[in-house]
Scaffold this motif. Structure first.
Motif, PDB file in Angstrom:
ATOM      1  N   ILE A  30       0.854  -1.180   0.000  1.00  0.00           N
ATOM      2  CA  ILE A  30       0.000   0.000   0.000  1.00  0.00           C
ATOM      3  C   ILE A  30       0.894   1.235   0.000  1.00  0.00           C
ATOM      4  CG2 ILE A  30      -1.790   1.293   1.234  1.00  0.00           C
ATOM      5  CD1 ILE A  30      -1.298  -2.420   1.914  1.00  0.00           C
ATOM      6  N   ALA A  31       0.929   1.933  -1.108  1.00  0.00           N
ATOM      7  CA  ALA A  31       1.721   3.152  -1.218  1.00  0.00           C
ATOM      8  C   ALA A  31       0.903   4.338  -0.717  1.00  0.00           C
ATOM      9  CB  ALA A  31       2.133   3.382  -2.666  1.00  0.00           C
ATOM     10  N   THR A  32       1.526   5.210   0.055  1.00  0.00           N
ATOM     11  CA  THR A  32       0.845   6.403   0.547  1.00  0.00           C
ATOM     12  C   THR A  32       1.758   7.611   0.414  1.00  0.00           C
ATOM     13  OG1 THR A  32       1.574   6.373   2.874  1.00  0.00           O
ATOM     14  CG2 THR A  32      -0.289   4.947   2.287  1.00  0.00           C
ATOM     15  N   ASP A  33       1.138   8.765   0.281  1.00  0.00           N
ATOM     16  CA  ASP A  33       1.887  10.013   0.265  1.00  0.00           C
ATOM     17  C   ASP A  33       0.913  11.149   0.534  1.00  0.00           C
ATOM     18  OD1 ASP A  33       4.933  10.653  -0.945  1.00  0.00           O
ATOM     19  OD2 ASP A  33       3.610  12.381  -0.814  1.00  0.00           O
ATOM     20  N   LEU A  34       1.468  12.307   0.885  1.00  0.00           N
ATOM     21  CA  LEU A  34       0.646  13.480   1.171  1.00  0.00           C
ATOM     22  C   LEU A  34      -0.105  13.947  -0.068  1.00  0.00           C
ATOM     23  CD1 LEU A  34      -0.092  15.621   3.328  1.00  0.00           C
ATOM     24  CD2 LEU A  34       1.935  16.899   2.606  1.00  0.00           C
ATOM     25  N   ASN A  35       0.527  13.801  -1.234  1.00  0.00           N
ATOM     26  CA  ASN A  35      -0.079  14.209  -2.502  1.00  0.00           C
ATOM     27  C   ASN A  35      -0.143  13.027  -3.453  1.00  0.00           C
ATOM     28  OD1 ASN A  35      -0.272  17.143  -1.924  1.00  0.00           O
ATOM     29  ND2 ASN A  35       1.963  16.988  -1.816  1.00  0.00           N
ATOM     30  N   GLU A  36      -0.813  13.214  -4.566  1.00  0.00           N
ATOM     31  CA  GLU A  36      -0.944  12.163  -5.563  1.00  0.00           C
ATOM     32  C   GLU A  36      -0.379  12.637  -6.887  1.00  0.00           C
ATOM     33  OE1 GLU A  36      -4.401   9.148  -7.366  1.00  0.00           O
ATOM     34  OE2 GLU A  36      -4.918  10.765  -5.960  1.00  0.00           O
ATOM     35  N   PHE A  86      -2.842   2.839  -3.972  1.00  0.00           N
ATOM     36  CA  PHE A  86      -2.306   4.118  -3.503  1.00  0.00           C
ATOM     37  C   PHE A  86      -3.374   4.841  -2.691  1.00  0.00           C
ATOM     38  CE2 PHE A  86      -1.735   8.687  -3.698  1.00  0.00           C
ATOM     39  CZ  PHE A  86      -0.420   8.817  -3.280  1.00  0.00           C
ATOM     40  N   GLU A  87      -2.964   5.379  -1.555  1.00  0.00           N
ATOM     41  CA  GLU A  87      -3.855   6.154  -0.690  1.00  0.00           C
ATOM     42  C   GLU A  87      -3.158   7.445  -0.295  1.00  0.00           C
ATOM     43  OE1 GLU A  87      -6.894   5.368   0.418  1.00  0.00           O
ATOM     44  OE2 GLU A  87      -7.111   3.171   0.344  1.00  0.00           O
ATOM     45  N   LYS A  88      -3.872   8.559  -0.359  1.00  0.00           N
ATOM     46  CA  LYS A  88      -3.323   9.819   0.150  1.00  0.00           C
ATOM     47  C   LYS A  88      -3.286   9.753   1.679  1.00  0.00           C
ATOM     48  CE  LYS A  88      -4.299  13.768  -1.702  1.00  0.00           C
ATOM     49  NZ  LYS A  88      -4.963  14.981  -2.242  1.00  0.00           N
ATOM     50  N   LEU A  89      -2.163  10.180   2.265  1.00  0.00           N
ATOM     51  CA  LEU A  89      -2.014  10.118   3.717  1.00  0.00           C
ATOM     52  C   LEU A  89      -1.060  11.196   4.205  1.00  0.00           C
ATOM     53  CD1 LEU A  89      -2.439   8.692   6.487  1.00  0.00           C
ATOM     54  CD2 LEU A  89      -0.416   7.313   5.937  1.00  0.00           C
ATOM     55  N   ASP A  90      -1.510  11.925   5.194  1.00  0.00           N
ATOM     56  CA  ASP A  90      -0.654  12.818   5.970  1.00  0.00           C
ATOM     57  C   ASP A  90      -0.277  12.054   7.233  1.00  0.00           C
ATOM     58  OD1 ASP A  90       0.502  14.716   7.597  1.00  0.00           O
ATOM     59  OD2 ASP A  90      -1.062  16.227   7.310  1.00  0.00           O
ATOM     60  N   VAL A  91       1.015  11.769   7.424  1.00  0.00           N
ATOM     61  CA  VAL A  91       1.425  10.955   8.566  1.00  0.00           C
ATOM     62  C   VAL A  91       1.148  11.641   9.900  1.00  0.00           C
ATOM     63  CG1 VAL A  91       3.156   9.597   7.333  1.00  0.00           C
ATOM     64  CG2 VAL A  91       3.816  11.789   8.392  1.00  0.00           C
ATOM     65  N   LEU A  92       0.848  12.940   9.872  1.00  0.00           N
ATOM     66  CA  LEU A  92       0.497  13.631  11.115  1.00  0.00           C
ATOM     67  C   LEU A  92      -0.976  13.453  11.479  1.00  0.00           C
ATOM     68  CD1 LEU A  92       2.525  16.955  10.721  1.00  0.00           C
ATOM     69  CD2 LEU A  92       3.177  14.825  11.859  1.00  0.00           C
ATOM     70  N   ASP A  93      -1.757  12.904  10.556  1.00  0.00           N
ATOM     71  CA  ASP A  93      -3.162  12.594  10.827  1.00  0.00           C
ATOM     72  C   ASP A  93      -3.224  11.157  11.336  1.00  0.00           C
ATOM     73  OD1 ASP A  93      -5.868  12.015  10.830  1.00  0.00           O
ATOM     74  OD2 ASP A  93      -6.266  12.997   8.904  1.00  0.00           O
TER      75      ASP A  93
END
Length: 321
Positions: A31-37, A49-56
């Motif tokens: 599962i790839a994640t990043d703040l932007n796409e 792929f999922e958008k993710l802010d690691v601070l959330d």
């Protein structure tokens, strides 16, 4: 490793790591994640792929639960030069993201791979053959945050039994992703400019040695460590790893073996030069070799040839090699 989540997947290391993990472990198990796409990236359009802010932390936890994740590669972070320009952003992301990762790993029994850096050392650290365990007094926010992340990994391992593993990366050189605000970016930019214009102006001064590693070796290193027998790991909070140490003149000389007309001059950036001078010249990597069989395949000349070949295809610029 059965279900793997990677944060910071669109960064320099993440872009290559996700592709390799999907090849090794199956496209539906990473599962790839990043703040932007980035819809043009294979990371986003050739797998999950999922958008993710690691601070959330709530959104982060929800993804781990949704995909039944058992392994987290935490690559999300702010790099060194950007970190000095925005120190509180650097601290919040590079430490807050690690804390969230470790808390989730503790609650969901996940293995964690964290990325530290040669920047975790400082000017009072022995400069040559820097020991695995030595004084760490960095003079940058990036370095301070990396030391904190190492200590946090140790704490969660000893306090809660979380299987934490980490490496102290040197500069990473890659043709796949553009530089992202690091002090060692010159060692990537120089190959682009060698092909495009035949010359390069280095923002790092002559004689400044820094440890480096080619991306294929860096990716192999991370997977080697995560597949290693945990019972044999002693310095798991952050292993010294490296493949080569060189200064700007040496990388220019290597390029000239394949592009004899290449020229380089200097326009030193005081910020990044100061950061570089606070780092070691070379690292002692014996613990990584002894505890989990760390090894690399590329030296400077082999890396230069491979970089120039691949970039010539990427940029559509002829290169004879």
């Amino acid at each position: 490793m059965t279900k793997i989540l990677v944060t910071g997947s669109l960064g320099q290391v993440g872009s290559d790591l996700v592709i390799k993990l999907r090849e090794d472990y199956g496209i539906d198990n990473v599962i790839a994640t990043d703040l932007n796409e980035n819809p043009d990236s294979k990371v986003c359009n050739e797998g999950i792929f999922e958008k993710l802010d690691v601070l959330d932390v709530d959104a982060y936890r929800a993804l781990v639960e949704k995909y039944n994740v058992d392994t987290i590669f935490n690559l999300a972070g702010v790099l060194s030069a950007v970190g000095e320009a925005k120190p509180m952003v650097c601290w919040n992301v590079n430490v807050g993201g690690v804390i969230n990762t470790l808390e989730i790993a503790k609650d969901h029994n996940c293995k964690v791979l964290n990325i530290s850096s040669i920047a975790a050392f400082g000017p009072s650290t022995p400069l040559d053959n820097t020991p695995q365990v030595t004084i760490q007094r960095p003079t940058t926010m990036y370095g301070v945050a990396k030391v904190a992340s190492e200590l946090l990994c140790d704490y969660y391992h000893h306090k809660y039994g979380v299987d934490t593993r980490a490496v102290r990366f040197p500069g990473i050189i890659s043709y796949a992703a553009l530089p992202g605000g690091g002090t060692t970016d010159y060692a990537v930019e120089i190959y682009y400019e060698a092909l495009k214009s035949g010359k390069y102006t280095s923002f790092i001064d002559k004689g400044t040695h820094m440890d480096m590693m080619y991306m294929p070796d860096a990716i192999g290193c991370l997977i080697q460590l995560m597949e290693a027998d945990g019972d044999k790991l002693v310095n798991r909070n952050a292993y010294n790893v490296s493949a080569m140490s060189f200064d700007p003149e040496e990388i220019a000389a290597s390029i000239k073996k394949y592009i004899p007309t290449f020229e380089m001059d200097y326009d030193v950036d005081p910020l990044r030069q100061g950061i570089a001078e606070s780092w070691p010249n070379s690292l002692d990597i014996s613990c990584a070799k002894e505890e989990w069989g760390f090894h690399t395949d590329y030296d400077l000349d082999a890396m230069s040839l491979d970089m120039l070949k691949n970039l010539s295809e990427k940029l559509n610029i002829p290169f004879e090699g």
